[in-house]
Scaffold this motif. Sequence first.
Motif, PDB file in Angstrom:
ATOM      1  N   LEU A  59       0.811  -1.231   0.000  1.00 32.54           N
ATOM      2  CA  LEU A  59       0.000   0.000   0.000  1.00 32.54           C
ATOM      3  C   LEU A  59       0.840   1.274   0.000  1.00 32.54           C
ATOM      4  N   ALA A  60       2.131   1.160   0.390  1.00 34.81           N
ATOM      5  CA  ALA A  60       2.981   2.361   0.430  1.00 34.81           C
ATOM      6  C   ALA A  60       3.148   2.922  -0.982  1.00 34.81           C
ATOM      7  N   ARG A  61       3.219   4.228  -1.058  1.00 36.53           N
ATOM      8  CA  ARG A  61       3.298   4.852  -2.385  1.00 36.53           C
ATOM      9  C   ARG A  61       4.731   5.021  -2.863  1.00 36.53           C
ATOM     10  N   GLU A  62       5.716   4.536  -2.070  1.00 38.23           N
ATOM     11  CA  GLU A  62       7.126   4.770  -2.437  1.00 38.23           C
ATOM     12  C   GLU A  62       7.559   3.938  -3.638  1.00 38.23           C
ATOM     13  N   HIS A  63       6.895   2.770  -3.837  1.00 36.02           N
ATOM     14  CA  HIS A  63       7.439   1.851  -4.833  1.00 36.02           C
ATOM     15  C   HIS A  63       6.334   1.308  -5.732  1.00 36.02           C
ATOM     16  N   ASP A  64       6.591   1.302  -7.051  1.00 38.99           N
ATOM     17  CA  ASP A  64       5.676   0.649  -7.987  1.00 38.99           C
ATOM     18  C   ASP A  64       6.231  -0.718  -8.326  1.00 38.99           C
ATOM     19  N   TRP A  65       5.489  -1.759  -7.988  1.00 37.88           N
ATOM     20  CA  TRP A  65       5.941  -3.122  -8.252  1.00 37.88           C
ATOM     21  C   TRP A  65       5.721  -3.473  -9.719  1.00 37.88           C
ATOM     22  N   SER A  66       6.540  -4.392 -10.238  1.00 36.89           N
ATOM     23  CA  SER A  66       6.236  -4.939 -11.562  1.00 36.89           C
ATOM     24  C   SER A  66       4.967  -5.772 -11.398  1.00 36.89           C
ATOM     25  N   PRO A  67       4.152  -5.936 -12.463  1.00 33.84           N
ATOM     26  CA  PRO A  67       2.861  -6.624 -12.315  1.00 33.84           C
ATOM     27  C   PRO A  67       2.975  -8.018 -11.704  1.00 33.84           C
ATOM     28  N   ALA A  68       3.949  -8.814 -12.169  1.00 35.27           N
ATOM     29  CA  ALA A  68       4.053 -10.180 -11.635  1.00 35.27           C
ATOM     30  C   ALA A  68       4.447 -10.143 -10.158  1.00 35.27           C
ATOM     31  N   ALA A  69       5.389  -9.244  -9.799  1.00 35.36           N
ATOM     32  CA  ALA A  69       5.813  -9.163  -8.392  1.00 35.36           C
ATOM     33  C   ALA A  69       4.627  -8.774  -7.515  1.00 35.36           C
ATOM     34  N   GLU A  70       3.795  -7.871  -8.008  1.00 32.79           N
ATOM     35  CA  GLU A  70       2.637  -7.430  -7.207  1.00 32.79           C
ATOM     36  C   GLU A  70       1.649  -8.591  -6.989  1.00 32.79           C
ATOM     37  N   ILE A  71       1.449  -9.377  -8.041  1.00 38.59           N
ATOM     38  CA  ILE A  71       0.563 -10.551  -7.893  1.00 38.59           C
ATOM     39  C   ILE A  71       1.140 -11.507  -6.838  1.00 38.59           C
ATOM     40  N   TYR A  72       2.432 -11.827  -6.965  1.00 45.85           N
ATOM     41  CA  TYR A  72       3.025 -12.793  -6.028  1.00 45.85           C
ATOM     42  C   TYR A  72       3.031 -12.257  -4.600  1.00 45.85           C
TER      43      TYR A  72
END
Length: 212
Positions: A59-72
Amino acid sequence: MLPGPDAGVFITFEGGEGAGKSTQARMLAEALAAAGEPVLCTREPGGAPGAEILRGLLLAREHDWSPAAEIYLHFAARAEHIARTIQPALARGDIVISDRFADSTMAYQGYGLGADRALIAALTCLLPVRPDLTFMLQTSPAVAANRIAGRRQALDRYEAMGTAFHTRVADGFAEIAAAEPDRCITVSADGTVDDVHRAVLAVVASHRSRVV
Ligand code: T5A
């Protein structure tokens, strides 16, 4: 997973931001507890100590995850939540009520962010638990925006995404509900807190054999 004779029941609340899921999950838990049912109310991302750590990262706004990393990351938090909180409660025979579960990953990451829906579907199929009943709370965008503004908290990473993202998320929830009508019950959440609670209780009463 349909409940066995000794197993608990798993209920989830899903929907977009400000739909009132936390409010309704808590009210249903209180109503069932007042009726003498054993209830556990929990949430995602989170619901277990390790999963709450991952919630902070997501939920932190500091980092945008790559789509696959966010799913995992969502599924890692979910695995922890299931193992530490949901499965023990179901084994005790509790009614487990979760504010969000796997449908949120399909709606937010799959539909909202355009991440790999086949991967999300495959990971969902591998989960050892499946909700018996899911409330899809549906609000108009204007109502949701008013409720979020009323909270006066800083927006988290997902809340800060634009209108187009949240429209895709809402469309995703609608498609999930249409594909699984036995499990997913759509409830309009535009009314008052008590109106929505009455609608939720009516659904629970009509699914009595599955819930209590
Ligand atoms: N996420 C989550 C993913 O991207 N992928 C995933 O796999 C998962 C599990 C979680 C975020 O993570 C994302 C989705 C989310 O963006 P969160 O803070 O838990 O973050 O976000 P939400 O679940 O969206 O929580 P919200 O608080 O925004 O929404 P709720 O729970 O739907 O709303 P609630 O009950 O807190 O109510 C919001 C406000 O409205 C009022 C309440 O009093 C409160 O002030 N309210 C009403 N007012 C008038 N009438 C009603 N009927 C009302 N119902 C509530």
